[in-house]
Design a protein around this motif. Structure first.
Motif, PDB file in Angstrom:
ATOM      1  N   ARG A 151       0.458  -1.147   0.280  1.00 40.55           N
ATOM      2  CA  ARG A 151      -0.298   0.348   0.019  1.00 40.55           C
ATOM      3  C   ARG A 151       0.662   1.673  -0.244  1.00 40.55           C
ATOM      4  O   ARG A 151       0.044   2.380  -0.632  1.00 40.55           O
ATOM      5  CB  ARG A 151      -0.674   0.608   1.422  1.00 40.55           C
ATOM      6  CG  ARG A 151      -1.952  -0.879   0.901  1.00 40.55           C
ATOM      7  CD  ARG A 151      -2.778  -1.296   1.909  1.00 40.55           C
ATOM      8  NE  ARG A 151      -3.521  -2.468   2.598  1.00 40.55           N
ATOM      9  CZ  ARG A 151      -4.460  -2.460   1.537  1.00 40.55           C
ATOM     10  NH1 ARG A 151      -4.980  -1.752   1.183  1.00 40.55           N
ATOM     11  NH2 ARG A 151      -5.002  -3.905   1.808  1.00 40.55           N
ATOM     12  N   LEU A 152       1.942   1.618   0.435  1.00 42.58           N
ATOM     13  CA  LEU A 152       3.001   2.307   0.429  1.00 42.58           C
ATOM     14  C   LEU A 152       3.414   2.242  -1.270  1.00 42.58           C
ATOM     15  O   LEU A 152       3.150   3.523  -1.133  1.00 42.58           O
ATOM     16  CB  LEU A 152       3.959   2.619   1.563  1.00 42.58           C
ATOM     17  CG  LEU A 152       5.247   3.331   1.397  1.00 42.58           C
ATOM     18  CD1 LEU A 152       4.653   3.984   2.582  1.00 42.58           C
ATOM     19  CD2 LEU A 152       6.414   2.545   2.570  1.00 42.58           C
ATOM     20  N   VAL A 153       3.804   1.464  -1.879  1.00 46.71           N
ATOM     21  CA  VAL A 153       4.527   1.642  -2.367  1.00 46.71           C
ATOM     22  C   VAL A 153       2.856   2.680  -3.457  1.00 46.71           C
ATOM     23  O   VAL A 153       3.313   3.146  -4.787  1.00 46.71           O
ATOM     24  CB  VAL A 153       5.089   0.422  -3.386  1.00 46.71           C
ATOM     25  CG1 VAL A 153       5.407   0.058  -4.879  1.00 46.71           C
ATOM     26  CG2 VAL A 153       6.146   0.097  -2.209  1.00 46.71           C
ATOM     27  N   GLN A 154       1.933   1.325  -3.523  1.00 47.56           N
ATOM     28  CA  GLN A 154       0.771   2.310  -4.265  1.00 47.56           C
ATOM     29  C   GLN A 154       0.582   4.141  -4.077  1.00 47.56           C
ATOM     30  O   GLN A 154       0.094   3.896  -4.699  1.00 47.56           O
ATOM     31  CB  GLN A 154      -0.016   0.806  -4.055  1.00 47.56           C
ATOM     32  CG  GLN A 154      -0.654  -0.204  -4.358  1.00 47.56           C
ATOM     33  CD  GLN A 154      -1.420  -1.122  -4.075  1.00 47.56           C
ATOM     34  OE1 GLN A 154      -2.006  -0.797  -3.358  1.00 47.56           O
ATOM     35  NE2 GLN A 154      -1.569  -1.891  -4.953  1.00 47.56           N
ATOM     36  N   SER A 155       0.532   3.584  -2.745  1.00 47.48           N
ATOM     37  CA  SER A 155       0.440   5.043  -2.471  1.00 47.48           C
ATOM     38  C   SER A 155       1.020   6.109  -2.715  1.00 47.48           C
ATOM     39  O   SER A 155       1.264   7.466  -3.590  1.00 47.48           O
ATOM     40  CB  SER A 155       0.085   5.729  -1.487  1.00 47.48           C
ATOM     41  OG  SER A 155       0.898   5.768  -0.400  1.00 47.48           O
ATOM     42  N   LEU A 156       2.826   5.896  -3.012  1.00 47.19           N
ATOM     43  CA  LEU A 156       3.790   6.689  -3.041  1.00 47.19           C
ATOM     44  C   LEU A 156       3.490   6.747  -4.892  1.00 47.19           C
ATOM     45  O   LEU A 156       3.472   7.795  -5.402  1.00 47.19           O
ATOM     46  CB  LEU A 156       5.476   5.624  -3.389  1.00 47.19           C
ATOM     47  CG  LEU A 156       5.794   6.440  -1.476  1.00 47.19           C
ATOM     48  CD1 LEU A 156       6.805   5.193  -1.291  1.00 47.19           C
ATOM     49  CD2 LEU A 156       6.013   7.728  -1.438  1.00 47.19           C
ATOM     50  N   GLY A 157       3.691   5.351  -5.761  1.00 47.95           N
ATOM     51  CA  GLY A 157       3.369   5.379  -7.462  1.00 47.95           C
ATOM     52  C   GLY A 157       2.069   6.338  -7.391  1.00 47.95           C
ATOM     53  O   GLY A 157       2.290   7.404  -8.242  1.00 47.95           O
ATOM     54  N   LEU A 158       1.493   6.510  -6.797  1.00 43.37           N
ATOM     55  CA  LEU A 158       0.082   7.358  -7.220  1.00 43.37           C
ATOM     56  C   LEU A 158      -0.167   8.213  -6.697  1.00 43.37           C
ATOM     57  O   LEU A 158      -0.107  10.255  -7.334  1.00 43.37           O
ATOM     58  CB  LEU A 158      -1.336   6.998  -6.357  1.00 43.37           C
ATOM     59  CG  LEU A 158      -1.874   5.687  -6.984  1.00 43.37           C
ATOM     60  CD1 LEU A 158      -3.376   5.226  -5.542  1.00 43.37           C
ATOM     61  CD2 LEU A 158      -3.142   6.234  -8.131  1.00 43.37           C
ATOM     62  N   ALA A 159       0.552   9.412  -5.853  1.00 41.92           N
ATOM     63  CA  ALA A 159       1.455  10.685  -5.562  1.00 41.92           C
ATOM     64  C   ALA A 159       2.379  10.984  -6.359  1.00 41.92           C
ATOM     65  O   ALA A 159       2.608  12.536  -6.415  1.00 41.92           O
ATOM     66  CB  ALA A 159       1.969  10.721  -3.817  1.00 41.92           C
ATOM     67  N   MET A 160       3.068  10.197  -7.056  1.00 40.62           N
ATOM     68  CA  MET A 160       3.959  10.847  -8.333  1.00 40.62           C
ATOM     69  C   MET A 160       4.006  10.506  -9.552  1.00 40.62           C
ATOM     70  O   MET A 160       4.010  11.551 -10.391  1.00 40.62           O
ATOM     71  CB  MET A 160       5.953   9.334  -8.758  1.00 40.62           C
ATOM     72  CG  MET A 160       6.617  10.093  -6.680  1.00 40.62           C
ATOM     73  SD  MET A 160       7.956   8.720  -7.399  1.00 40.62           S
ATOM     74  CE  MET A 160       8.455   8.946  -5.652  1.00 40.62           C
ATOM     75  N   GLY A 161       3.425   9.868  -9.954  1.00 41.61           N
ATOM     76  CA  GLY A 161       2.106   9.579 -11.227  1.00 41.61           C
ATOM     77  C   GLY A 161       1.039  10.840 -10.746  1.00 41.61           C
ATOM     78  O   GLY A 161       0.664  11.452 -11.623  1.00 41.61           O
TER      79      GLY A 161
END
Length: 190
Positions: free
Chosen positions: A180-190
């Motif tokens: 979930r951390l990686v997913q949220s970082l991906g959404l924040a960066m993308g």
């Protein structure tokens, strides 16, 4: 020729390997229990720097010392299980029982083994010839000393057991699983 990690599929019937790996990375309880253990182990390096004023990364892989990383691991994992499943869940009860055993072992049995090793190491070196050579004891044939720092004092266990939930619960509540951390970082960066 078989691929060893594909054998995992035999243990999880009906669950594809990719799904099993996804579940592993989505296990916030495991991740934050391990994070508590790692934090305790890293703090040993900081304590070594502050107290002894020396850089000795070897403390990261040694047993014993302040704080107990085993205590942080088990209490952090136990607290996270209780938080996620409920403190009335039988799995929390099992984890609590295992916690008590590990905490007792760290400050009791393992500590006693370390104290015994200290006393054995104080015996004259001439008593410890290498078992494989019938020659008289020389510096080359003497067995190395026993490891003495095996267990923990009660204070080291207490600090580790307080560190576990202090790291695991905020991580579980505010960050979640690594996936979930990686997913949220991906959404924040993308």
């Amino acid at each position: 020729m078989s691929v060893p990690w594909l054998a995992l599929a035999e243990f999880l019937p009906g669950v594809p390997v990719v799904e099993a790996i996804r579940q592993l990375f989505d296990n916030a309880v495991l991740a934050w229990g391990l994070a508590a253990c790692g934090t305790a182990q890293l703090s040993k390096l900081v304590i070594e720097l502050i107290v002894h004023r020396r850089w000795r990364p070897g403390v990261l892989v040694e047993t014993g010392g302040m704080p107990s990383s085993h205590s942080a691991l088990i209490t952090g994992t136990t607290a996270a299980i209780g938080w996620q499943l409920g403190f009335d869940d039988p799995l929390f009860a099992l984890a609590s029982c295992l916690s008590f055993i590990i905490l007792y072992d760290a400050s009791g049995v393992r500590r006693a083994a370390g104290l015994t090793a200290t006393r054995l190491n104080q015996l004259p070196a001439s008593l410890w010839p290498a078992l494989t050579t019938p020659a008289p004891a020389t510096p080359e044939t003497i067995l190395p000393p026993l490891k003495e720092n095996l267990g923990h004092t009660r204070l080291e266990v207490l600090i580790g057991s307080l560190m576990g939930p202090a790291v695991a619960l905020p991580g579980l509540v505010y960050v979640g699983s690594p996936l979930r951390l990686v997913q949220s970082l991906g959404l924040a960066m993308g």
